[in-house]
Motif scaffolding. Sequence first.
Motif, PDB file in Angstrom:
ATOM      1  N   CYS A   1      44.021   8.233   7.877  1.00 32.23           N
ATOM      2  CA  CYS A   1      45.093   8.861   8.665  1.00 32.23           C
ATOM      3  C   CYS A   1      45.625   7.876   9.710  1.00 32.23           C
ATOM      4  N   LYS A   2      44.724   7.068  10.270  1.00 27.43           N
ATOM      5  CA  LYS A   2      45.156   6.061  11.267  1.00 27.43           C
ATOM      6  C   LYS A   2      46.009   4.983  10.601  1.00 27.43           C
ATOM      7  N   ILE A   3      45.632   4.596   9.390  1.00 28.03           N
ATOM      8  CA  ILE A   3      46.449   3.619   8.641  1.00 28.03           C
ATOM      9  C   ILE A   3      47.828   4.220   8.353  1.00 28.03           C
TER      10      ILE A   3
ATOM     11  N   CYS B   1      47.532  -2.306   7.574  1.00 24.03           N
ATOM     12  CA  CYS B   1      47.094  -2.415   6.171  1.00 24.03           C
ATOM     13  C   CYS B   1      48.088  -3.311   5.458  1.00 24.03           C
ATOM     14  N   LEU B   2      47.708  -3.785   4.297  1.00 21.16           N
ATOM     15  CA  LEU B   2      48.638  -4.538   3.450  1.00 21.16           C
ATOM     16  C   LEU B   2      49.239  -3.559   2.454  1.00 21.16           C
TER      17      LEU B   2
ATOM     18  N   LEU C   1      50.985   6.719   0.132  1.00 17.40           N
ATOM     19  CA  LEU C   1      50.898   5.319   0.573  1.00 17.40           C
ATOM     20  C   LEU C   1      49.907   4.608  -0.343  1.00 17.40           C
ATOM     21  N   ALA C   2      50.257   3.387  -0.737  1.00 17.06           N
ATOM     22  CA  ALA C   2      49.333   2.546  -1.517  1.00 17.06           C
ATOM     23  C   ALA C   2      49.155   1.235  -0.774  1.00 17.06           C
ATOM     24  N   PHE C   3      47.915   0.804  -0.612  1.00 14.03           N
ATOM     25  CA  PHE C   3      47.629  -0.413   0.151  1.00 14.03           C
ATOM     26  C   PHE C   3      46.387  -1.094  -0.401  1.00 14.03           C
TER      27      PHE C   3
ATOM     28  N   VAL D   1      36.650  -4.633  -4.808  1.00 15.31           N
ATOM     29  CA  VAL D   1      35.709  -4.853  -5.910  1.00 15.31           C
ATOM     30  C   VAL D   1      36.228  -6.013  -6.763  1.00 15.31           C
ATOM     31  N   SER D   2      37.548  -6.127  -6.852  1.00 17.55           N
ATOM     32  CA  SER D   2      38.173  -7.278  -7.522  1.00 17.55           C
ATOM     33  C   SER D   2      39.488  -7.557  -6.792  1.00 17.55           C
ATOM     34  N   GLU D   3      40.043  -8.755  -6.976  1.00 18.91           N
ATOM     35  CA  GLU D   3      41.300  -9.092  -6.300  1.00 18.91           C
ATOM     36  C   GLU D   3      42.407  -8.145  -6.771  1.00 18.91           C
ATOM     37  N   GLY D   4      43.151  -7.591  -5.823  1.00 20.19           N
ATOM     38  CA  GLY D   4      44.224  -6.649  -6.148  1.00 20.19           C
ATOM     39  C   GLY D   4      43.792  -5.197  -6.096  1.00 20.19           C
ATOM     40  N   HIS D   5      42.508  -4.937  -5.840  1.00 22.51           N
ATOM     41  CA  HIS D   5      41.974  -3.567  -5.709  1.00 22.51           C
ATOM     42  C   HIS D   5      42.830  -2.799  -4.690  1.00 22.51           C
ATOM     43  N   THR D   6      43.411  -1.720  -5.162  1.00 25.88           N
ATOM     44  CA  THR D   6      44.403  -0.972  -4.375  1.00 25.88           C
ATOM     45  C   THR D   6      43.972   0.482  -4.228  1.00 25.88           C
ATOM     46  N   LEU D   7      44.294   1.054  -3.090  1.00 27.98           N
ATOM     47  CA  LEU D   7      44.015   2.470  -2.828  1.00 27.98           C
ATOM     48  C   LEU D   7      45.337   3.233  -2.764  1.00 27.98           C
ATOM     49  N   VAL D   8      45.364   4.403  -3.377  1.00 25.31           N
ATOM     50  CA  VAL D   8      46.546   5.270  -3.338  1.00 25.31           C
ATOM     51  C   VAL D   8      46.127   6.550  -2.639  1.00 25.31           C
ATOM     52  N   VAL D   9      46.803   6.875  -1.542  1.00 23.01           N
ATOM     53  CA  VAL D   9      46.385   8.033  -0.733  1.00 23.01           C
ATOM     54  C   VAL D   9      47.566   8.961  -0.455  1.00 23.01           C
ATOM     55  N   PRO D  10      47.283  10.271  -0.389  1.00 23.06           N
ATOM     56  CA  PRO D  10      48.324  11.180   0.094  1.00 23.06           C
ATOM     57  C   PRO D  10      48.450  11.034   1.607  1.00 23.06           C
TER      58      PRO D  10
END
Length: 140
Positions: free
Chosen positions: A9-11, A18-19, A28-30, A36-45
């Motif tokens: 939520c702070k991000i 964040c990147l 939001l995706a960052f 775990v590997s280069e490019g590992h991305t998180l997608v959050v509501p």
Amino acid sequence: MSDHNCIFCKIIAGQIPCLKIYENDRILAFLDIGPVSEGHTLVVPKKHTTCVDQTDPEIMSEIGKVLPALAASIREAMGADGYNVLCNNGASAGQVVEHMHVHIIPRKVNDGVFNQWPSFQYPDGKAAAIAEKIQQNLTL
Ligand code: 5GP
Ligand code: ZN
């Protein structure tokens, strides 16, 4: 809408950097800070929610809408052979940050990131009993 103690939520609020890979009014995706590997991305509501079964189906569908393009761009950019899309729900499943998020983890052949998927055989009759029990709890 947001949880004051929640790091994601702070991000989302811009209080922690964040990147950013992608943003719309709901998602939001960052880049993951501990990949775990280069490019590992998180997608959050953007709206705080803890796990999949607590999340509005409309929001899950918004995540689903952006996943194909995100996965394609990550795969292409990282020269990955494949990728894992996964979501940990609850501490027992490895969830550390209690704001629902989907991981996209680019993979290369023999990268050693995850090896064998643990699996077992059901004893006779058990699979059918479990399928029935799950169906009985389904609210769809
Ligand atoms: P979980 O185990 O909850 O499914 O995954 C949480 C993920 O969030 C971890 O992969 C972790 O590296 C990532 N993470 C935790 N804190 C931060 C942060 O402040 N910024 C970013 N970009 N990722 C974070
Ligand atoms: Zn949150």
